[in-house]
Design an enzyme around this catalytic site. Structure first.
Site, short mmCIF file in Angstrom:
data_model
loop_
_atom_site.label_atom_id
_atom_site.label_comp_id
_atom_site.label_asym_id
_atom_site.label_seq_id
_atom_site.Cartn_x
_atom_site.Cartn_y
_atom_site.Cartn_z
N THR A 96 -7.34 -6.32 -4.21
CA THR A 96 -7.05 -6.97 -5.49
C THR A 96 -8.25 -6.90 -6.41
O THR A 96 -8.11 -6.68 -7.62
CB THR A 96 -6.65 -8.44 -5.25
OG1 THR A 96 -5.48 -8.48 -4.44
CG2 THR A 96 -6.38 -9.16 -6.57
N HIS B 259 -8.36 -3.62 -8.11
CA HIS B 259 -7.46 -3.59 -9.27
C HIS B 259 -8.13 -4.24 -10.48
O HIS B 259 -8.03 -3.74 -11.61
CB HIS B 259 -6.15 -4.31 -8.96
CG HIS B 259 -5.25 -3.57 -8.01
ND1 HIS B 259 -4.60 -2.41 -8.35
CD2 HIS B 259 -4.91 -3.83 -6.72
CE1 HIS B 259 -3.88 -1.99 -7.33
NE2 HIS B 259 -4.06 -2.83 -6.32
N ASP C 123 -1.18 7.39 7.90
CA ASP C 123 -1.89 7.41 6.62
C ASP C 123 -2.25 8.86 6.35
O ASP C 123 -1.89 9.75 7.14
CB ASP C 123 -3.15 6.52 6.67
CG ASP C 123 -3.56 6.00 5.30
OD1 ASP C 123 -3.98 6.81 4.46
OD2 ASP C 123 -3.47 4.78 5.06
N LEU D 157 4.57 -5.83 3.44
CA LEU D 157 3.44 -6.43 2.73
C LEU D 157 3.01 -5.55 1.56
O LEU D 157 2.62 -6.05 0.51
CB LEU D 157 2.26 -6.65 3.68
CG LEU D 157 1.06 -7.35 3.04
CD1 LEU D 157 1.34 -8.83 2.85
CD2 LEU D 157 -0.20 -7.16 3.88
N ILE E 58 6.68 -10.23 2.87
CA ILE E 58 5.54 -11.06 3.28
C ILE E 58 4.63 -11.28 2.09
O ILE E 58 4.25 -10.33 1.40
CB ILE E 58 4.74 -10.40 4.41
CG1 ILE E 58 5.64 -10.08 5.61
CG2 ILE E 58 3.56 -11.28 4.83
CD1 ILE E 58 6.21 -11.29 6.30
N TYR E 59 4.23 -12.53 1.87
CA TYR E 59 3.29 -12.84 0.80
C TYR E 59 2.30 -13.87 1.33
O TYR E 59 2.69 -14.96 1.76
CB TYR E 59 4.03 -13.39 -0.42
CG TYR E 59 3.14 -13.76 -1.57
CD1 TYR E 59 2.31 -12.81 -2.17
CD2 TYR E 59 3.13 -15.06 -2.08
CE1 TYR E 59 1.50 -13.15 -3.24
CE2 TYR E 59 2.32 -15.41 -3.15
CZ TYR E 59 1.51 -14.45 -3.73
OH TYR E 59 0.70 -14.78 -4.78
#
Length: 342
Positions: free
Chosen positions: A40, A43, A195, A262, A286-287
Site C-alpha cells: 500500500t 501505491h 509467480d 486477498l 478477505i479484507y
C-alpha cells in the site's frame, strides 16, 4: 517529531517534522521502534489512481509497526507504560451491525491508519487502545513490525481447513510467501505457489513451499502431475490480483474446492463462471484481519515454531527510507524494515 509524509500530490515521500499526536481519553501513544514498508505504501509512493483518490495531503503515512506505550488516556485499561505493542490498522466504528456482533473486520465505516488518518512512519503514533496488541517478549521487533501483513496471510490461509489438503497460492509477494509458510505449518500436504518473479519464488522455497513455480517457464499441470495430484487443488489462496492467475487457479481447483481472495483484480475482470458453478467452488473475499482472533493465531504459530525470518530481507535506518523504497520497488525484496530508534 520526525515523520515520513506525503506533502504534495505527486510521487515520493518526504522526511519532515510534524506535530506530535495528541492522546485522547481512550488512546495510547506509541513510541515507534520499527516500521515495515507495505505494498500500500508503494501505491502511495507512486501516487497511482487509488492513492490520488484515497490519501489526504498533507499526511504522514505507514501502518506496519511496533513500539512501546509511553502515554495513555485516562480511560485506558489493560495496558501499562512500557508495554511493547503493535496494532490493528483498521479503526472501526463500534456501532454498526457487524461491530456490535463482534465482526469488526467487516465494519462498513473502517478508517485506515496511514491511509485515512495519520500513520506510523513517525516517531510517535496515537491509536485507540482497543486497537493495540501486546507483543510477547520472545517475538522480535522486526517480526512484530510485520504483524499487519502476517495477519493478512493468516486470515487468508486459515479461512479454510488446510490439514492434509493440497493448496495453491497465486502470487509470491510477501503475503503469499507467508501464507505458504503458514499452510505448511498447520498441516497442508502440498503447497504450490506461482509467480513470475524468481527472487520471490526462491523466498517461498526457503519458507517451506513444496513447489515454487515460475509460470512463464513451467506448466502448473506438469507440477501437479509430478506431485501425483489427480483431482486438483482443495484450497486456493489468490494473492496476486492478476486475472490470468485467478483463471489458472479456477481451472486447477478440485470439485468442491474452496478459494480465498486477498489480491485485488481490476474492477471489470471476467472469469469463467462454469468453473465456479459446475465445480461447486466456494469463494470468499478477505479484507484485513479478524479482530483479534487472527492476532492470537499469529502469536501462537510463532510460539509453536513458525519461522518467518527469511521474509525480512532488508533493514534500513528511517533516515534512509529512500533506499528502503528502492528495495521494494526493485521487486527483489521480501519485507523491508525501517528502524526509528537510530
Amino acid at each position: 517529531m520526525k515523520a515520513l509524509a506525503k506533502l504534495e500530490r505527486g510521487p515520493g515521500l518526504t522526511l519532515t517534522r510534524v506535530k506530535r499526536p495528541e492522546v485522547g481519553h481512550n488512546d495510547v501513544l506509541i513510541k515507534i521502534h520499527r516500521t515495515a514498508i507495505c505494498g500500500t505504501d508503494i501505491h502511495i509512493w507512486k501516487w497511482d489512481d487509488w492513492a490520488q483518490k484515497t490519501i489526504p495531503v498533507p499526511m504522514h503515512v505507514g501502518h506496519e509497526y511496533v513500539g512501546e506505550i509511553v502515554e495513555m488516556g485516562q480511560e485506558v485499561r489493560g495496558f501499562a507504560i512500557g508495554d511493547r505493542v503493535s496494532g490493528e490498522g483498521h479503526i472501526t466504528c463500534g456501532f454498526c451491525r457487524n461491530c456490535r456482533a463482534g465482526r469488526r473486520h467487516l465494519c462498513r465505516n473502517t478508517v485506515g491508519v496511514g491511509v485515512n488518518r495519520e500513520g506510523a512512519f513517525a516517531e510517535y503514533l496515537a491509536i485507540p487502545a482497543f486497537n493495540a496488541f501486546k507483543i510477547p517478549p520472545e517475538i522480535s521487533d522486526d517480526l512484530a513490525s510485520i504483524f499487519d501483513p502476517f495477519g493478512n496471510a493468516t486470515h487468508t490461509a486459515l479461512s479454510f481447513n488446510l490439514v492434509g489438503e493440497d493448496v495453491l497460492i497465486t502470487g509470491a509477494g510477501p503475503i503469499g510467501v507467508m501464507a505458504a509458510a503458514i499452510a505448511k505449518h498447520v498441516g497442508a500436504r502440498n503447497v504450490v505457489i506461482t509467480d513470475i518473479n524468481d527472487y520471490r519464488l526462491e523466498l517461498a522455497r526457503k519458507m517451506g513451499a513444496t513447489r515454487a513455480v515460475n509460470v512463464s517457464r513451467e506448466s502448473l499441470r506438469d507440477v501437479m502431475a509430478d506431485l501425483h495430484m489427480t483431482e486438483g487443488f482443495d484450497v486456493g489462496l489468490e494473492m496476486s490480483g492478476v486475472p490470468s492467475a485467478f483463471t489458472s487457479m479456477l481451472e486447477a481447483m478440485n470439485h468442491g474446492g474452496k478459494v480465498a481472495l486477498l489480491g485485488i483484480p481490476p474492477a471489470q475482470t471476467a472469469i469463467d463462471w462454469n468453473q465456479v458453478i459446475f465445480k461447486g467452488l466456494e469463494i470468499k473475499g478477505i479484507y484485513g484481519r479478524e479482530m483479534f482472533e487472527t492476532w492470537y493465531k499469529m502469536v501462537a504459530m510463532l510460539q509453536s515454531g513458525l519461522d518467518l525470518s527469511p521474509i525480512i530481507t532488508h533493514r534500513f535506518a528511517a533516515d534512509d527510507y529512500e533506499k528502503g523504497f528502492a528495495a521494494m520497488l526493485s521487486g527483489e525484496s521480501g519485507k523491508v524494515i525501517l528502524d526509528w530508534t537510530v
